[in-house]
Design an enzyme around this catalytic site. Sequence first.
Site, PDB file in Angstrom:
ATOM      1  N   ASP A 168     -37.653  -1.639  46.189  1.00 33.69           N
ATOM      2  CA  ASP A 168     -36.541  -1.469  45.262  1.00 33.69           C
ATOM      3  C   ASP A 168     -35.325  -1.171  46.142  1.00 33.69           C
ATOM      4  O   ASP A 168     -35.467  -0.808  47.323  1.00 33.69           O
ATOM      5  CB  ASP A 168     -36.802  -0.338  44.269  1.00 33.69           C
ATOM      6  CG  ASP A 168     -35.826  -0.405  43.084  1.00 33.69           C
ATOM      7  OD1 ASP A 168     -34.853  -1.177  43.150  1.00 33.69           O
ATOM      8  OD2 ASP A 168     -36.038   0.317  42.097  1.00 33.69           O
TER       9      ASP A 168
HETATM   10  C1  BGC Z   1     -33.224  -0.952  40.343  1.00 30.75           C
HETATM   11  C2  BGC Z   1     -34.015  -2.230  40.277  1.00 30.75           C
HETATM   12  C3  BGC Z   1     -33.086  -3.399  40.455  1.00 30.75           C
HETATM   13  C4  BGC Z   1     -32.366  -3.253  41.785  1.00 30.75           C
HETATM   14  C5  BGC Z   1     -31.406  -4.374  42.086  1.00 30.75           C
HETATM   15  C6  BGC Z   1     -32.380  -0.879  41.607  1.00 30.75           C
HETATM   16  O1  BGC Z   1     -31.517   0.215  41.551  1.00 30.75           O
HETATM   17  O2  BGC Z   1     -34.101   0.146  40.300  1.00 30.75           O
HETATM   18  O3  BGC Z   1     -34.676  -2.331  39.051  1.00 30.75           O
HETATM   19  O4  BGC Z   1     -33.792  -4.602  40.398  1.00 30.75           O
HETATM   20  O5  BGC Z   1     -31.637  -2.038  41.764  1.00 30.75           O
HETATM   21  O6  BGC Z   1     -30.301  -4.308  41.265  1.00 30.75           O
END
Ligand code: BGC
Length: 808
Positions: free
Chosen positions: A299
Amino acid sequence: MNTKRRRSEKIRKQVFLACVLPLVVGSAAEPPKLSPASIKQVLAAMSLEEKAALVVGDGMWFQLPTDEKGEPIKIPADSPFKMPVVGETHKLVLGSAGTTYEVPRLGITSSVLADGPAGLRISSTRPKDPKTYYCTAFPVATLLASTWDTELVGRVGQAMGNEVLEYGADILLGPGMNIHRNPLCGRNFEYYSEDPLVAGRTAAAMLGGIQSQGVGTSIKHFAGNNAETNRNSLNVNVSERALREIYLEGFRIAVQSAKPWTVMSSYNKLNGTYSSESHDLLTKVLRDDWGFKGYVMTDWGGGTDIVAQMKAGNDLIMPGTPQQREAILKAVKEGQLDVRVLDQNVERFLNTLAQGPRAKGYKYSNQPDLKAHGEVTRQAATEGMVLLKNAGAALPLSKEIKRIAAFGNTSYKIITGGTGSGDVNKAYSVPLVDGLQNVGWTVNEDLKALYGNYTKLVKGGRTKSQFWFLGEPPIAELEINKDLAEGMAASSDVAIITLGRNSGEGSDRTNVEGDFKLSAAEQRMIQQVSAAYHAKQKKVIVVLNVGGTLETASWRDLPDAILLAWQGGQETGNSIADVLSGKVNPSGKLATTFVIKYEDVPSAKTFPGKELPSDKPRPEGLARLMFPQPAEDTYTDGIYVGYRYYDTFNVPTAYEFGYGLSYTTFEYSPLKLASPRFSGQETVTVEIKNTGSVPGKEVVQLYLSAPAAKLDKPAKELKGFAKTRLLAPGESQTLSFTLDARSLASFDPVSSTWIAEAGTYAVQIAASSKDIRQHGSFTLGRELVVKKESVALVPKTPITELKAPARP
Ligand code: BGC
């Protein structure tokens, strides 16, 4: 060797060198080009620097939140929020979440990774470009799960996947599929259910739909990301059994039945190790036990140790920093990271990349059929709305009703989806009042004007939101006094009150007024309006425009009907109107429980974890996103999540798991079992008949109560579900459910095996987890060891978990 043989040997060698070898390894002049068949050769031709660059993704463009003075918040070096990231995604699809490194000499293109579960998230406009790049905002995950219709979810996936393809992206960062452990998790709207079977099958359907378009997905957040508070540092202590049966099971179903191209590891730690650094999670469980073949990405900014991440099997770091690339080079050169491990990470990444549209040179149009996708979202949203109450057949609204008074801010400013990365830049959204007018109803203009002026006034007094991520704070409800309510009751035929709730990543909800609980103004609005309308024998309908659950027990007796509309995407207003008018008969059922009070939730006492002593500064407000405190949550609720807990411990609920009304009624015939004894498989059939006067669909659930001689077991667990087609009045359909050995089994942590205990299994065919319509049973002669798993994710200290009370 004679001369003739020597000559033919020479010719063979020349032919090999000139024709065959370049095909296999590429000639010095022409290196191999990436294709599904050339991965090994491309890998062999890569330099160490190129490999290190490939596993560290290019970043996203990111506007930092500002402090009270409007200055960007400064991020300390040890914050898990890593900046600056490598590069920006401006050059490819603007507004996507990230891109990956390219090596043009080897035909390795970039790939574009874009959010998120409710539709493609990219910027809708681009500098110096008159064109627009809007995407469809589809219904949120809680709504889609409430359809219990995997075929329909697959169609939503196809439409979503088509936008990914036609806007030039490769991987959609979704679906999200963490378990609804607690109603206050800020991201529940992005997740499907409290039950892993519903979550797993719904996600599998979504994956199938999206990936049918030739683009990839990333199921997230693997695993245990059930709270947002301190999400980058929270350590989740959880037993192996609860992990296998509740928190991992949905992911397993999705991986094995729909083969997602990628998996996104979560921010949190599991039993002391960051998910992205956990070899147990990403290699032993995901790959060895489940057979996952794609790549794993972090993530955004997750984890702290890139070498551990590579070794764990977390192949791509998103969005990486230049320091992380350096760290990989150094680790390989100094022997802390075996280059063969890195090669494996790169190989997995390349395998997936080569399947993607950008690597294949797909010429995307930037013109997906947004109109057709708007139709898909309008229909899908109606199928997942749940009719919670319908006293006196208040709904569908009778033909005599012409004039509607719409109360509540959200009637005028509909909430189409949650905030944060799960938000979508859509071309439009249909407010409820527009949806009502589109059906032909007259909406009271005075009330509309009153709300318009009030909203303008409140907004005018506000400073601009500091961070797009967090969305706009809600506007407190207008005070509805007796006179206003009575005036409206005199001049309209029915009242619709819309209650709205929104949340999103980065923070959790609260159990305070105006969030999980209704605010005092909302309570008064329902009281005043109900009293005034009921005095005139007119009905009051409450519409819940929410992403997760909320408290209903204290006020639900007042209105005549309650429609849980969820957040239905850009067509929400039209979709609600379709259900209110009876054009669509509601057929959604709850995939998550509505509790009577928050304190009834088994994790209420510990959610969202306790902060541990730390000498780091503890900022408040926005800055906390950047400075998470060390924290931990120990899941003492074990496998008793959602209905597994409420049923087993006899805790009454407001609206139980699986609940939902219809404008018609259904009769369930006695169930039939293929055999009274289980031998490898059991089939259960039941006939469902529409006994009412309008066409409708019924969600039918199969629960199983397993013998509990060796292992503690919930009172019952969902093991199958199906939805009928639209049945005309009087029409029937036979549904059949297949139970395999896995459906009977529970995870025994002592032996790391799934075991089905010998004994009697009670089968319940049900309209909800509490509305059991038909019973049956079969026996299993002797214990079955269904599957041996790796010993993995063992808690550092044993966890004392809830245990079911003795069965009567
Ligand atoms: C979120 C993810 C997301 C990623 C990219 C993160 O902060 O937890 O779900 O896909 O950002 O935007």
